[in-house]
Design a protein around this motif. Structure first.
Motif, PDB file in Angstrom:
ATOM      1  N   LEU A  76       0.817  -1.218   0.000  1.00 23.04           N
ATOM      2  CA  LEU A  76       0.000   0.000   0.000  1.00 23.04           C
ATOM      3  C   LEU A  76       0.851   1.268   0.000  1.00 23.04           C
ATOM      4  O   LEU A  76       0.401   2.310  -0.443  1.00 23.04           O
ATOM      5  CB  LEU A  76      -0.918   0.022   1.232  1.00 23.04           C
ATOM      6  CG  LEU A  76      -1.948  -1.094   1.319  1.00 23.04           C
ATOM      7  CD1 LEU A  76      -2.665  -1.040   2.652  1.00 23.04           C
ATOM      8  CD2 LEU A  76      -2.942  -0.987   0.185  1.00 23.04           C
ATOM      9  N   LEU A  77       2.074   1.164   0.515  1.00 18.83           N
ATOM     10  CA  LEU A  77       2.934   2.337   0.617  1.00 18.83           C
ATOM     11  C   LEU A  77       3.929   2.386  -0.534  1.00 18.83           C
ATOM     12  O   LEU A  77       4.381   1.366  -1.025  1.00 18.83           O
ATOM     13  CB  LEU A  77       3.716   2.315   1.930  1.00 18.83           C
ATOM     14  CG  LEU A  77       2.926   2.433   3.220  1.00 18.83           C
ATOM     15  CD1 LEU A  77       3.878   2.439   4.406  1.00 18.83           C
ATOM     16  CD2 LEU A  77       2.068   3.667   3.227  1.00 18.83           C
ATOM     17  N   LYS A  78       4.256   3.602  -0.919  1.00 14.70           N
ATOM     18  CA  LYS A  78       5.299   3.830  -1.905  1.00 14.70           C
ATOM     19  C   LYS A  78       6.351   4.716  -1.260  1.00 14.70           C
ATOM     20  O   LYS A  78       6.112   5.328  -0.219  1.00 14.70           O
ATOM     21  CB  LYS A  78       4.720   4.490  -3.154  1.00 14.70           C
ATOM     22  CG  LYS A  78       3.732   3.594  -3.872  1.00 14.70           C
ATOM     23  CD  LYS A  78       3.319   4.187  -5.179  1.00 14.70           C
ATOM     24  CE  LYS A  78       2.392   3.201  -5.875  1.00 14.70           C
ATOM     25  NZ  LYS A  78       2.151   3.531  -7.228  1.00 14.70           N
ATOM     26  N   ILE A  79       7.469   4.811  -1.917  1.00 14.21           N
ATOM     27  CA  ILE A  79       8.582   5.577  -1.354  1.00 14.21           C
ATOM     28  C   ILE A  79       8.194   7.032  -1.110  1.00 14.21           C
ATOM     29  O   ILE A  79       8.573   7.634  -0.114  1.00 14.21           O
ATOM     30  CB  ILE A  79       9.849   5.463  -2.251  1.00 14.21           C
ATOM     31  CG1 ILE A  79      11.063   6.145  -1.611  1.00 14.21           C
ATOM     32  CG2 ILE A  79       9.596   6.053  -3.616  1.00 14.21           C
ATOM     33  CD1 ILE A  79      11.575   5.450  -0.399  1.00 14.21           C
ATOM     34  N   GLU A  80       7.370   7.596  -2.000  1.00 12.47           N
ATOM     35  CA  GLU A  80       6.991   9.006  -1.840  1.00 12.47           C
ATOM     36  C   GLU A  80       6.078   9.224  -0.630  1.00 12.47           C
ATOM     37  O   GLU A  80       5.960  10.347  -0.146  1.00 12.47           O
ATOM     38  CB  GLU A  80       6.351   9.569  -3.111  1.00 12.47           C
ATOM     39  CG  GLU A  80       5.110   8.865  -3.568  1.00 12.47           C
ATOM     40  CD  GLU A  80       5.380   7.785  -4.588  1.00 12.47           C
ATOM     41  OE1 GLU A  80       4.431   7.428  -5.285  1.00 12.47           O
ATOM     42  OE2 GLU A  80       6.516   7.291  -4.689  1.00 12.47           O
TER      43      GLU A  80
END
Length: 187
Positions: A76-80
């Motif tokens: 669900l999470l991305k680096i940004e």
């Protein structure tokens, strides 16, 4: 605010949500009438929880590698999403792989959008050509022609002439088509 947990939630997850101040809506527990909404809310809730975990790992534990593991264990999470939690002095070496994969995903998405735009442009071009071709077509209506619905002379009232050769008065066609429309289309 919801004060009691639903039966299918564990006490641990419910207390964790309470500690993190993540409260779902009351109607979230009605099943199956709001299945899609419930799934969307659960996804948002999970993302919120993972963001809180990532913020804790970065700001409290100050462990970049653990934060990157957190990023890889949650789709669900991305680096940004977690970059704002890092202090300014962290080197980019720790994020290089995550940033590169994120950029590759965005490039792939951009390529897909470009392909869709090209297809839509080609489709619009074909439609414009069809419309232009239709503008040059005509039909001849004799004065003895009759409406296909009411069998009265066609030239007495406004009418439609179709490419297949059928001819209808405007009001006759309206009466024929209206019963077959949905309520939304009829309005």
């Amino acid at each position: 605010m919801v004060t009691s947990r639903p039966a299918f939630w564990s006490i641990r997850s419910w207390s964790c949500m309470r500690k993190l101040s993540i409260w779902p809506c009351k109607w979230m527990w009605t099943w199956p009438s709001h299945v899609l909404t419930c799934l969307r809310m659960m996804r948002e809730l999970r993302k919120k929880l993972w963001l809180k975990i990532a913020r804790h790992v970065v700001q409290e534990e100050k462990d970049v590698k653990k934060a990157m593991n957190c990023l890889s264990s949650c789709n669900l999470l991305k680096i940004e999403d977690i970059l704002p939690f890092f202090p300014d002095f962290v080197t980019i070496d720790h994020f290089k792989e995550a940033i590169c994969s994120s950029l590759e995903e965005y490039n792939q998405h951009i390529d897909e959008l470009k392909q869709e735009m090209e297809e839509a442009t080609e489709s619009a071009k074909r439609i414009r050509e069809d419309i232009q071709e239709m503008r040059n077509k005509y039909g001849v209506v004799e004065n003895q022609e009759k409406c296909a619905a009411c069998d009265f002379p066609l030239l007495n009232r406004p009418f439609y002439l179709f490419l297949c050769g059928h001819m209808f008065h405007y009001d006759c066609l309206f009466l024929e088509v209206t019963p077959h429309l949905s309520t939304l289309q009829a309005d």
